[in-house]
Each structure stands twice: as C-alpha cells, then as structure tokens.
Write a protein that holds these residues in place. Sequence first.
Motif, PDB file in Angstrom:
ATOM      1  N   LEU A 110       0.784  -0.999   0.143  1.00  0.00           N
ATOM      2  CA  LEU A 110      -0.009  -0.004   0.000  1.00  0.00           C
ATOM      3  C   LEU A 110       0.885   1.159   0.037  1.00  0.00           C
ATOM      4  N   ALA A 155      -3.144   0.823   8.017  1.00  0.00           N
ATOM      5  CA  ALA A 155      -2.261  -0.517   7.933  1.00  0.00           C
ATOM      6  C   ALA A 155      -1.154  -0.493   9.097  1.00  0.00           C
ATOM      7  N   ARG A 213      -6.036   7.235  -1.623  1.00  0.00           N
ATOM      8  CA  ARG A 213      -6.903   6.291  -1.083  1.00  0.00           C
ATOM      9  C   ARG A 213      -5.676   5.317  -0.664  1.00  0.00           C
ATOM     10  N   PHE A 214      -4.581   5.189  -1.292  1.00  0.00           N
ATOM     11  CA  PHE A 214      -3.595   4.174  -0.870  1.00  0.00           C
ATOM     12  C   PHE A 214      -2.937   4.699   0.454  1.00  0.00           C
ATOM     13  N   HIS A 252      -4.174   6.721   2.593  1.00  0.00           N
ATOM     14  CA  HIS A 252      -5.034   6.453   3.834  1.00  0.00           C
ATOM     15  C   HIS A 252      -4.757   5.021   4.192  1.00  0.00           C
ATOM     16  N   ALA A 253      -4.988   4.163   3.403  1.00  0.00           N
ATOM     17  CA  ALA A 253      -5.023   2.692   3.727  1.00  0.00           C
ATOM     18  C   ALA A 253      -3.545   2.198   4.305  1.00  0.00           C
ATOM     19  N   SER A 297      -1.453   8.443  -4.765  1.00  0.00           N
ATOM     20  CA  SER A 297      -2.950   8.079  -4.647  1.00  0.00           C
ATOM     21  C   SER A 297      -3.196   8.389  -3.133  1.00  0.00           C
TER      22      SER A 297
END
Lengths: 198, 739
Positions: free
Chosen positions: B22, B41, B33-34, B36-37, B31
């Motif tokens: 990620l 994590a 989104r990535f 954030h993920a 990105s």
Amino acid sequence: MTVVLLVVSIAFTLAMLVQILLPFSVSREEQLSFELLDEELRQIEILVNRKVALVQTLRDLEYDWETDKISEKDYQRFKRSCERQAVAIMRRLDAIHGGRDWQNDIDRAIDERVASNLFVSEESPSPELGESADDHDGTDDALVCANCATPLEDDDLFCGKCGTPVASAEDQDLPDERPPLSDFDPLTNTSSPSEITG
Amino acid sequence: MSWLGSLAIYIALYVAIVGIALGAVAAITQSRRFLHAARFATYTVFGSITVASVVLVHAFLTHDFSIKYVAGFSDHTMPTFYLLGAFWGGQAGSLLFWIWKVVLFTAICVYVNRRSYQDFMPWVMSVCMTVTAALLLILVFGSNPFEGYQLIDDPTVGQGLNPLLQTPKMILHPPALLTGMASMTIPFAFAIAALLSGNLSNTWVKAARTWILIPWLFLTVGNILGGMWAYEELGWGGYWAWDPVENASFLPWLTATALIHSLLIQERRGMLKRWNVGLMIATFLLTLFGTYITRSGLIESVHSFAQSEIGPYFLTLLITFAVSSIALFIWRWKDLKADQRLDSPVSREAAFIFNNWMFLSMTAVVLFGTLWPRIREALTGSEIAMGPQWFNRWMIPMGLLLLLMMGVGTIIAWRKANWKNFQRNFVIPIAASIVLTPLSLVAYWFGRGQHLGVIPDEVQALYAITAILLCYFVGATIVQEFYRGMSARRRAHDESWTESFVRLCLKQKRRYGGYIVHLGIVFAFLAFAGNAMKIEKDISLKLGESVTIGDYTLTYNGLHDQHYRERIMYTATMPVERNGRHLFNMNPGRAVYHTTQEMPISEIDIRSTPMEDLYVALVNFDPSGETAAFKVFVGPFTWFFWFGGVILILGTLICLWPTRESIDSLRPGSSGLGRAAVFGMLTALTFSPIVIWTAESHTDWGSAARYSLISQAESEALPPPLPTSLEIGEHYAIDDEGV
C-alpha cells in the motif's frame, strides 16, 4: 486490568482494519473524494518548513557573528542569501494563501498608477486642477453604487441600500489586501476608476 | 489465550506485508486512497502487536504455564514487578517487545506527520512495515512466544527468571536498549525514503535530526543502566568491561553520535550528503548486527542467557538489509554530491569531520576487538582474548582526542578560523585549564589522594592529567558560550541571569541542549580520570579480623543467612571505620537460588559519594562462616559517571523539548496538557537512573540486607526447616543444605 487492555486493543485493531478497507469499499464518488489531493496544503507545509529552517539559520548566523565564529564578510553573504530565500518563500506563501495572487495585482496597479501619474503630469500641471476639473465635470459614475446602482451622496462612505463600501466601486478589481493602495496618492481622484485600477 | 496471541501475530504479519504494498503504491501513484489505507495499516499492525503483547503479559500474571515461554521464564514465587520484566527476559518475548516498539514508533511517526513530509511518508511507512514484517517472520517461524505444550504435558511450576536478571535495573535496562534499537528504524526509514523518492534535499536531514535523538537517548539510558547492572551485580568493580554485548550496543551509539554531528554540517553547509546517508545505514545495520551477535551465541558474553537458535534468521535479515540499502545508496551516489566543499582545515566544519572520523575509528576498533577473537579462532583454531587492556590502549587516546575536538568544535569559527577568533574564543578556556588543572590536582592530592596510598604509573597519570586538563578546557568553553549567550539576552531583554539561562535553553534548544550533553561527557571523563587512583584488593578475613584499604578499615563480623522460598541469602556484616571512627556498616551478600544452585549471585554493597565509591563483594566463604573472601574496590569519582549520564540525558531532553507546533501536531489545542505529559514522562526517565542509584547506595535496598526488608510474610509462610539467622560466631554447616 490486562483484560480491559486486551479488549481496548482488540477494538482498536478492528477499527483500524475497517479504516484500511474504507477507501476501497465506498461508492465511486466517495472514492474520488479521497483522491482530492490538497496540493496547496502540501506546498504550504514544504514552504513553512523551509521558512522555519531559514529563520533558525539566520538566528544561528547572528549568534555566530556576535561571538566571532564567522567573519563579517561571510556573515553578510550568508545573511543576504538567507534573506533572499526567505523573501522568495514568503512571496510564494502569500501567493498560495487563498489563491489571490495579490502580489501581481499590486505590481500591476503600481505600474498603471505610475503610468497615469506621468499622464496626468503631462496633461494637467497640478493635481488640484485636475481634481477640480473632474468635480466640475460631475461624472456620475462615482455617485452610483457599484453593486445596486443606487444614487449616492458625495460624502457617502457606504451605499444606503446594500451597504457596499463606496471605495469598492473604485477598486473592485483589487484584492482584499490593499493597504498599500488605499492612501496611495491624491491622484486617485483625478482619474477615472478604470484608469487607476486597470 | 495463546491462540489469540498467535492469531494477533499472524494478522500483524499479513497486514504488514499488505502495508508495504500500500505504501509503495501510494508513493508511486501519489494516490490518497492508498496513502490512507497504508497509514491505517500501520495502526492496525500496532494494534495487533499490542494485543499479542497484552496476551503475553496476561499469561505471565496469571501463571499460564501451558505457554512454554511463560513456564520457562517465570514461576509462582516471582513478584509482579519481575513478572512484567520476564516479558523481555527471554528471546521470544524480547523480540516481540522489539517489534512492538518498532510499530509503536512507526504509528507515532505516521500520526505526527500525517500532514507533513508528504513525499516521504508513503516510503517511510513501507520501510517501517518491511522491518516489522521481517522481524515478525522471525517471530513466527523462529521463536513464537505463544508456543504451548501438549495439554497433558503442562508443567505445574515454572522455571523462574534468571536470578541475575532479578534486580530493578534489569527491568529497565533491556527495554531501554531495545527501545533505542527499535526506534532507530524511523530515521533509517527517512534516509531510505529519500533514496527511494529521489528527494535528496535537506528534508530527510531535518526529519532524521529529530528522530535520531530518540534512539540515541534510549541507547544512552540503556547503556548507563547496563553499566549500573554490571557494576552492582557482576562484581567486576567497574561499569564497563568491553564485554562483546556491551560493545554491541555501544557500536550504534558511536555511529549515531557521529551522525548527529554530521547532519548539522549538511543542514548548515550542504556538505557530507553521502557520508550522512552511509552513516545512517551503518547505524541501523549495527543495531541488527548487535542483536545478531547477542542472540546467535557467536560471542561468549555475560549475556549468554539471551542466546537462542534464531541467529541464522538474524544473519539473513542483516545481509538482506545490508545488500538492499547499499545497492540503493550506490544507485543514488551521483545525486548525493555535496553542494559545497571544505574551505579550510581550520574551521568548524573540519573539526566536525575530524570528530566524525574519530567516532568511526572508535567504532572500527570496538568492532575489530569484538570480532577478531572469533575470526582468528575460525581461521587458526587458536583462542585469544581481547580484554579491557587491549581496548583501553586504543580507546583512551582516541577518547581524549575526541574530548579535545569537542571543545575546539564548540568555539572555532565556521568556514575559516582567524587570529581574532582564536583570541576571542580560545584564550579564556586555555588559560582556565592551565591554571585550574594543577590547582585542583594539588588540592585533591593533599585533601584526599595521598590518604589512599596509591601511586599511579606514568601512563595512567599522564592520561588522567590530560583528561582533567581537557575537562577544564571543554567545561570552560561551555561556560563561556552560556555566559555570552546569557549576557546578550540580558542586554537585549533586561532579564535576570536565571531567566536568561532558561530562555536561552528554550530559544536555541539544539545548541544549548547540545552543550549540556557535552557537559555530561566532561563529567564522565572526570570519572575515567579517577580510575588512575583506583584500588582493587582481594582479601580473605577471619571472623573479627580487620583490614585497611586506602584509609578505610573493614572488619569481618560474620555471616548470617535468611531462607526464602526460592533462595537462601548469605549476608556478611562489615563495619567500616576511618581513623578509628565508625562510618557505616556494609552488607555484601551471596544468594543461592534453589533452581540454579551452581550459580550463586553476588549481592554487592556500594557506598557512593562524589569523592569515591567503596565497593565490597562477597566472593566466597567457609561453610562454617569462620572465614570469608571479599573483593574490595575504592573508586575515586565513579559517582560522576552516573551524574554525567544524568546531565547528558537532561541535555538531550532539552534538544527534544517539544515545541508548541509539535504538541499541536498531536492534537490541536492540547498544548498545556500535552506538554505537561511529555515533560513529566521525559523527566521521570531522565532522573530514574540517579534516583535508583542514590536510593540503593544510601539505604539497605542496594545490598543483601534488602531481603530483610521484603515482606516477612513470604518467609513466615514457609515451614521453619532451619534457624532463620545465625548469630555471630554460630557455626552453620552449609553442606547440610546441599549448597
């Protein structure tokens, strides 16, 4: 005690696990909202960090110079270099804040005023004469609210109907930060608004 | 519950591997989104490892001997304090603790920098998750702390924690060192992120300068506490014996110290870019190397209790990280070209570079001294020992040179020093050292030294006098810097001396915090100089017999014993007199644990004052208690080593003092409470060593007599198989007890 800690840490882990999946499990519109990269914030962060570092460097330089740890020549050279960088950073920061780009507006306004100043000096020998001539001509533009076109008295500061400041009619193209221009020079009243602000 | 611990570790490993991907995708594609993920994590891995850690602590507290690790390192008799310490008392638990620290600091770093270092953070997360995943792989496949017995094989009693580790300092020393080593991952991750992202500006330097102070602080505290433990438990009579494992934690400390200085040069002058990245990689690899040699059994050491079968795993990890980091470094080699060159060899930059070389040389010497006996043994089959004398022959002169450069580097001019700079900054410190050194040496000799009856040899005396001279020189440079800074503030702001001192430290934390750290080093060198007058005696005394060491007269007044469930404690009573006047009683002892009867533990008694330490260890005794053998040391100025350590930690805390912005980054509007909390925690950490030291030195808690203070309930609960104490002169057949 350890049982409570255990429950809290399990709950925390599960909540964080959900957050990993969140950006990929929501609707397409919401997914896109994640991708709205705030480039300005990123730039501001970089610039502020550089500014803080430069201020610290300047402080250190000052101290080193006071304690003879750096020569006068080097001190002046480093200081100038740091100050130049700091000014450049602050200009860029100002440009980013609100995206108004008022620095350029000011430069343009100054150029035009200088140009109009020259024009007035050539056309009318004294500002007072020009002012009286304008008054005499009785141009109606200045006496009408720029917002709602309500007629205004000569000494009105605000429109009696909509509250718009009278001055805004003259400087409507200028950015909000206009203290350098507000009392720039008496020639303001000698030219039409369009000549002043461009 | 062990299934929950295992499950948490597996989840953590899985999420860590996903987190690596990620982070990499977020870095490459930018990105959000990535990003954030990836961020969450790291939090998930932290949560998972916390679950596993809490399960293990719970198992210790509830004596769940179905878990092998719990049965192997605890028993029913251990108090809660030591049960908590048993968490990191063995291989698997200490590795779990290490991983927990890595993810804790990663989570803190990710949270604090959630709006800053946007170019770096995805890569930083990826690197941290890579380290975590690698360590978790070792934990899962090499030594799982939740491995259990078959139901039928569950033992009903545990084996207990190694008695050597059952002292308060050992509860703090390993976690401090492990924290230092684990948190080194963060500045390393910033360096690797800079190489991966190609952003080789000073941004990573700024981040690394802040984050490296944390591992440096913990390594310092860990080493000092380790020194205290060795001094009080092992009976060496010293706090540093160049033991391989001591060296293992000293190596990253040396390179990290060099790096803290060289990062300053890059920040100010744009020089040493390659050097700094290389040094950062080396420092991180040395933390892994230290762990490898401690746990693999490669080197024989007092830390042999930490050995296990996971050496090959760590070697693989070390080689993998070394190869990939160095490859990355070579790939960016050209981009890391310095902006400026050295203008003059007589300048502050040159002094810092020289000091870096000295640190590197010391690292090389320690590394060589640690590894050469083993390499030589492998090559020729013959065993050699590199003892303290070998190390001291190299390290003392290099240490003195470093001390000199510490003073010079503080006051010399940037770019190019000139005569005016010399006059203004060097004259006073040089004059102070030339005048004060002979005065204080004469005062010490006539005031105290001559009564000790020690004549140091020429080399020792030369080193000691040089050390004192340089201590005065460096001390004077620091005082001069503070005086000038405070005077300037007083002129500009009309402040009192105290006010100007406080504000000076707060306004220029790094500069003045650094000077205070230097002051701590000066005190430590004063303690080293005191070793020239050290007395070391092995004595054997009969009951009632006296011996005079220095001007202390010690009398052996017999042994008494106390019986506890897990041990028998033999304690000698020794009144100490000087010139016929009673000073105090000393109670050195020896503990025999029922589980490890072949390994009795010394309970050393130390009376510590700034002037000198009196140190008595009970080495052996006659079964009848008629005669006993002791090791006695008189160590001048040893106290200053611990005091210097505290000053050094205090200086580091000033450097790390949180700014309003950094507290705001935790949670907007939390300035007051956040600052108070951070300050409280750091202050407690700073003063913990000296508080423990003082308490143990001046109360019975530091000697074998402390066992009589521990709750009587424990001993009263036992059947009375033997008299609980022996009166002076009463014979006691120890053989009857099978000891």
